[in-house]
Design an enzyme around this catalytic site. Structure first.
Site, PDB file in Angstrom:
ATOM      1  N   HIS A   1       0.702  -1.200   0.000  1.00 12.18           N
ATOM      2  CA  HIS A   1      -0.137  -0.094   0.020  1.00 12.18           C
ATOM      3  C   HIS A   1       0.865   1.117   0.091  1.00 12.18           C
ATOM      4  O   HIS A   1       0.426   2.286  -0.317  1.00 12.18           O
ATOM      5  CB  HIS A   1      -0.990  -0.120   1.214  1.00 12.18           C
ATOM      6  CG  HIS A   1      -2.036  -1.182   1.340  1.00 12.18           C
ATOM      7  ND1 HIS A   1      -1.705  -2.418   1.678  1.00 12.18           N
ATOM      8  CD2 HIS A   1      -3.496  -0.896   0.840  1.00 12.18           C
ATOM      9  CE1 HIS A   1      -2.921  -3.003   1.408  1.00 12.18           C
ATOM     10  NE2 HIS A   1      -3.951  -2.258   1.381  1.00 12.18           N
TER      11      HIS A   1
ATOM     12  N   ASP B   1      -4.002  -6.435  -7.843  1.00 16.32           N
ATOM     13  CA  ASP B   1      -4.113  -5.772  -6.609  1.00 16.32           C
ATOM     14  C   ASP B   1      -4.366  -4.298  -6.683  1.00 16.32           C
ATOM     15  O   ASP B   1      -4.191  -3.606  -7.841  1.00 16.32           O
ATOM     16  CB  ASP B   1      -2.828  -5.817  -5.671  1.00 16.32           C
ATOM     17  CG  ASP B   1      -2.950  -5.708  -4.105  1.00 16.32           C
ATOM     18  OD1 ASP B   1      -4.334  -5.357  -3.853  1.00 16.32           O
ATOM     19  OD2 ASP B   1      -2.170  -6.221  -3.424  1.00 16.32           O
TER      20      ASP B   1
END
Length: 488
Positions: A181, A253
């Protein structure tokens, strides 16, 4: 031609949205042919509300892919307000019963199917090799073989229930200590080591006919030292499609993550690069809505028209996504009609089977003070409640409750703790939180019992007893309280 390209581009999109009902823009794009949506905790209030939301989606596109992250354990969207009733991956691996793991996958799948959700972005297939990994107990772990076999069993259970599983994050980012992230990680293992430890689970999942895999935003030096997997034709086309022979859906993702944006110039560029590399479905991320969807669709259409992205690649991606939607059609039943009592009970039993007790942990007859170091595990898990408080109250125990929230700098006032009292410190993954670890080491009590609900390996030399649950779901909380109270 442009309208056809736009429909093909939309067919690869699985965006997020705000609210507990479907916004007008989302329904309009679904009518145009958008592949589907991804649900997050903010979209969920109750089973009845989720079912109504999914009906809205299916009314305009019956064959939409409605996805969610429902791993059980620490990562839950359906139960984000209280915590999952199912144990997580490391718990299941420690328990060691593949049938129990299969049952948990089946139970979670049945509850999702009950709501009309037909695509679950789980399980984690990454094999964690370092306690500082941000994945911690989300990984099955123990050994590479355990990791692969339990992932395959969970997938089988999920898909038996009628929901497409998605093993992540191909080809394995368990060797990276960075959170995708926030940054682009790198795995430096040699080819033989990487295949034996990390790739093994994905090969096993492919053999189990997993419906989907998710790419990792990580550079694997031995496979492609330049590009993260999401943007790597060598790791997707060369290894996954040609060598392993996997022909299911490959989803990215979240493209909002810095792990891919640090390599690509923008979100639309990352989307085009992922499709070009061989990705079929695009997860834009938790905070990318109408404007991001429009920008990505426009970029895909422009890339095809310029020759940067072959139209055949876009057609192939649409065929795979549509085939998965046909194989796992979502139908909304009466919310709560799925009978998963047996699977939930199996999960609770597995949580107890995995729990380890060291020393004297009994709180019977003592004044009890519970100090919870409530560190957030990861962005993926989000702010899901955890700890032993609800289960301890349910067992009839009266206790002083101290919850420390980040940034944790000071201990609560324990000056009134009597010599006969017991202080129960509830922690998880302390090595990943040095500030909290420093505060914990200042904790001084006549009797200290530690409930460790995180990754194994931390020692507590000043504790009179330790309970290790290997996870922080409600099932693991119940197991911890059972150990403390010696209640069956």
């Amino acid at each position: 031609m442009t309208s056809d390209l736009r429909q093909l581009a939309l067919g690869t999109m699985l965006p997020a949205f705000e609210g507990t009902t479907a916004p007008a823009w989302l329904l309009a794009r679904l009518r145009e042919g958008m592949g589907g949506v991804i649900l997050f905790g903010r979209n969920i209030v109750s089973p009845q509300q989720v079912a109504a939301l999914v009906r809205q989606i299916r009314d305009v596109r019956p064959d939409a892919v409605v996805g969610i992250d429902e791993e059980g354990g620490d990562v839950t969207r359906i139960h984000h307000d209280q915590g999952s009733p199912y144990p997580g991956n490391r718990v299941l691996s420690e328990n060691g019963d593949l049938d129990a793991t299969r049952a948990v996958g089946r139970g979670i799948g049945a509850e999702l199917r009950d709501l009309g959700i037909n695509y679950n972005l789980a399980p984690i297939g990454d094999y964690v090799t370092d306690p500082l990994s941000p994945l911690t107990t989300r990984s099955y772990g123990r050994t590479p073989r355990d990791n692969a076999e339990h992932a395959a069993a969970w997938i089988e259970g999920m898909q038996e229930a009628g929901v497409a599983a998605c093993v992540k994050h191909y080809p394995g980012l368990g060797g990276s200590l960075l959170d995708s992230h926030l940054s682009l990680g790198r795995v430096a293992a040699g080819r033989a080591e990487f295949e034996a430890e990390h790739l093994r689970t994905f090969v096993r999942a492919a053999a189990s006919n997993v419906a989907s895999m998710m790419t990792a935003h990580v550079v694997v030096d031995c496979l492609d030292p330049e590009a993260p997997t999401t943007l790597s034709p060598a790791v997707i086309g060369g290894l996954l499609r040609d060598e392993i022979g996997y022909d299911g859906v490959l989803i990215s993702d979240a493209l909002e993550m810095h792990g891919v944006l640090n390599h690509a110039s923008s979100l639309p560029a990352a989307a085009v690069g992922a499709l070009r590399a061989g990705v079929d479905a695009l997860c834009l991320g938790a905070e990318q809505y109408e404007e991001a969807t429009a920008a990505v669709v426009a970029a895909i259409v422009a890339a095809v028209r310029s020759g940067e992205l072959p139209v055949e690649r876009l057609e192939e991606a649409n065929r795979r996504v549509a085939a998965m939607a046909r194989a796992y059609p979502g139908t909304v039943d009466v919310p709560g009609s799925a009978d998963t009592a047996a699977e939930r009970a199996t999960g609770v039993a597995a949580a107890w089977g995995a729990t380890l007790v060291e020393g004297d942990v009994s709180i019977a007859g003592a004044g009890v003070h519970v100090v919870t170091f409530d560190d957030r595990t990861s962005i993926a898990a989000g702010p899901v409640p955890w700890g032993i408080g609800p289960e301890l109250r349910g067992a009839g125990v009266t206790f002083a409750d101290h919850v420390l929230t980040p940034p944790i700098r000071d201990l609560p006032d324990l000056s009134h703790v009597a010599p006969s009292d017991v202080v129960v410190a509830v922690v998880r993954d302390l090595p990943r939180h040095p500030g909290s670890a420093e505060v914990f080491h200042r904790l001084n009590a006549p009797r200290l019992v530690v409930v460790d609900m995180g990754y194994p390996g931390t020692d507590y030399p000043r504790a009179t007893g330790v309970v290790r649950t290997f996870g922080a779901s409600r099932a693991s909380s119940a197991a911890a309280v059972r150990a403390l109270t010696r209640q069956v």
